[in-house]
Design a protein around this motif. Sequence first.
Motif, PDB file in Angstrom:
ATOM      1  N   TYR A 245       0.975  -1.406   0.071  1.00  0.00           N
ATOM      2  CA  TYR A 245      -0.027  -0.139  -0.040  1.00  0.00           C
ATOM      3  C   TYR A 245       0.949   1.204  -0.180  1.00  0.00           C
ATOM      4  O   TYR A 245       1.966   1.319   0.713  1.00  0.00           O
ATOM      5  CB  TYR A 245      -0.845  -0.066   0.991  1.00  0.00           C
ATOM      6  CG  TYR A 245      -1.907   1.108   1.438  1.00  0.00           C
ATOM      7  CD1 TYR A 245      -2.952   1.276   0.621  1.00  0.00           C
ATOM      8  CD2 TYR A 245      -1.348   2.150   1.859  1.00  0.00           C
ATOM      9  CE1 TYR A 245      -3.973   2.373   0.546  1.00  0.00           C
ATOM     10  CE2 TYR A 245      -2.159   3.506   2.044  1.00  0.00           C
ATOM     11  CZ  TYR A 245      -3.568   3.646   1.499  1.00  0.00           C
ATOM     12  OH  TYR A 245      -4.220   4.743   1.381  1.00  0.00           O
TER      13      TYR A 245
ATOM     14  N   SER B 229      -6.536  -1.164  -3.966  1.00  0.00           N
ATOM     15  CA  SER B 229      -6.174  -0.742  -2.620  1.00  0.00           C
ATOM     16  C   SER B 229      -7.570  -0.592  -1.585  1.00  0.00           C
ATOM     17  O   SER B 229      -8.431   0.293  -2.209  1.00  0.00           O
ATOM     18  CB  SER B 229      -5.311   0.550  -2.717  1.00  0.00           C
ATOM     19  OG  SER B 229      -4.200   0.368  -3.245  1.00  0.00           O
TER      20      SER B 229
ATOM     21  N   ASN C  36      -4.457  -4.570  -1.591  1.00  0.00           N
ATOM     22  CA  ASN C  36      -3.480  -4.192  -0.460  1.00  0.00           C
ATOM     23  C   ASN C  36      -4.321  -3.251   0.296  1.00  0.00           C
ATOM     24  O   ASN C  36      -5.521  -2.986  -0.044  1.00  0.00           O
ATOM     25  CB  ASN C  36      -2.248  -3.652  -0.922  1.00  0.00           C
ATOM     26  CG  ASN C  36      -2.279  -2.497  -1.891  1.00  0.00           C
ATOM     27  OD1 ASN C  36      -3.440  -1.724  -1.713  1.00  0.00           O
ATOM     28  ND2 ASN C  36      -1.290  -2.136  -2.685  1.00  0.00           N
ATOM     29  N   GLY C  37      -3.778  -2.832   1.413  1.00  0.00           N
ATOM     30  CA  GLY C  37      -4.477  -1.814   2.086  1.00  0.00           C
ATOM     31  C   GLY C  37      -4.866  -2.391   3.396  1.00  0.00           C
ATOM     32  O   GLY C  37      -4.483  -3.538   3.925  1.00  0.00           O
TER      33      GLY C  37
END
Length: 676
Positions: A57, A144, A181-182
């Motif tokens: 991220y 994300s 991601n994230g």
Amino acid sequence: MIHKNMFKMASVALSASLLFACSNTDLEETAEASSPALEIVQSEIDSVLTYTAGDEYEELENAETIELTGTEADYASSAAVLFEEGTLTIKAGGTYVLSGSLDGQVVVDSEDDNPVRIVLDGVSIQSSETSAIFVEKAEKTIISLEEGSENRVADAANYSDTDDADEPNAAIFSKSDLTINGTGQLIVEGNYNNGITSKDALKITGGDVTIFAVDDALMGRDLVAAKDGTLTIEAGDDGIKTTNDEENTGTIALEGGTYSIVAGGDGIQSSADAYITGGAYSITSGGGSPETVKTNSPGPVQGTATEEADVESGKGLKTEGALFVTGGSFTVDSADDAVHSNGDIAISGGEWTLSTGEDGIHADQMMVLDDGTFDIAKSYEALEAAQLSINGGEYTLWASDDGINVSNGTATADEDTITSTQEEPLLTITGGFMSVDAGGDGLDANGSIHMTGGTVLVNGPVTDMEGSIDYDNTFTQEGGLLIAAGSSGMVQSTSEDSTQSAVVMTFPDIQEAGTLNHLEDSAGNTVASFAPEKDYQAIYISSPDLQVGSSYTLSVGGSSSGEETEGLYTGGSYEGGTEVLSFVQEEIATWLNEDGITEAAPEHGGGGGAGGDRQGGPPQGANLMEQLDEETALQVEEIRAQLEASTLTEEQAQTALAELGIELPMRPMDDTVPAQ
């Protein structure tokens, strides 16, 4: 696909490595390798997987904001974004932040080579006709999940725009590499087929992702890799999978994360190799293990690869190639094998709690277990491979049939197939602590056994057509402690070329479970104190403390003040028992009954057990085979084979033996699943 490359798995504790797809000689040559297991596996991961810019991220910069309002979208005028008839199309690389709700579809059709990053920041995307997010073309797409956001993506139950290849077929479908991601939340509803699919590589480096799918939940054709995040999966078929069977593709690499998987098919399935170095895994597959595990295999059948492929699979972890594990925690409840490889398995760590209706851990070819904690509470066979080496770890194994089995392979109707190999099936034990509770054979080698260290305790079987130790060729013991208690009909001892002494005691009557067996030398030093968990009539003891030419006393009953582990008492003092007999260890393998030293039956590798010099009456018990003529012995072996193949019940087998004038004190096998 099974790779032909050289893969090395080294033990951190023992610095021993495994050369996959190689001979016994190769294994001995590579045992001198010194690289730690984790380093070797990490090197293999690095050879097939690279995390690049954008996979982790990154803070938002130069992002374009898009507010979705049901059937419309509000965004700054841009040549990179097009909204038409409910479809938001992203035409160029860059970062796009989505919020709000959309009754339609997001399409990525990038015309440049820059990554497309879609940031979900409180968004709901529902398509009534097709996939919700469709990556038609992009060098790479990143989804994300913004911190603190809750997001939902759902596709239609029926698609109106799929092609002949049934594409797209997932709520999130990408024809190119896809990364998630994230730290935000994402709920994915795969109402048509799959949840998330990438036709190339699929990577997860963060996020709290929940996937519901009518078929497969998470699929990367070429690669699935994860190093962080939380995944909660409910899938009609497989939970996580790869599908590409071309060389150097189809790998699964899991280096961390938390996984809760409920799958109608396999929990995790790799079309090639799989590497796991960490993470927490809770997997229920194929509906979970049955309340009662079967007690006999369906027997060998002639089957084709196509027929085997048609068999439904409900395995926990499954690979077509090799499986490498160096750490992690695994709780698996599976209808089929809990852990399965069509190739090789190498495990050097992890905490394993397995319950299954089939095998606990199964490798068609070789299995090396160097370290870890293994609690196989329910299985048909706990550990099975063509070649099996146990070098360390702690094991509590329960099996309705064989506890540990090495086999050169037969095709079976339930897909538990060991690939035929030219090498002799071999069980090697060099270390570890193992407690085996078996309804069939405790240690079963359709070849040979070699033991140089470790502690092995065997409880069972209780039927005289099975043995606590069963091997076809040789059993050499050069170290370690092995105590095996069970029935007397097929009991075996070690081969004559063993260097460590052993005793086999056959009792005239069945001994109750929990009865303490105490063996001490003439100076009163304890050789072994063990209380079997099941009824037994014969007990095998081999210890480094047993020496040829020395005197020993065997007692039963009484109590020990020593520390107890799985029925084995160490330290402390023994008292209150009844002396059975004293004897001198005259040979490497000494056979005993209530009258003293007796001879072993040559049919059973060091002896088929001792029953004393019985006069008159039908042949019975452990001394059976040496009393039979050749024709009758062959008939007895055939009855045993039919019993193992479930073509005869135990009652039918006993009747058939009685017709031959043979009496065996056979009792029903205890197939009750232990309390969980």
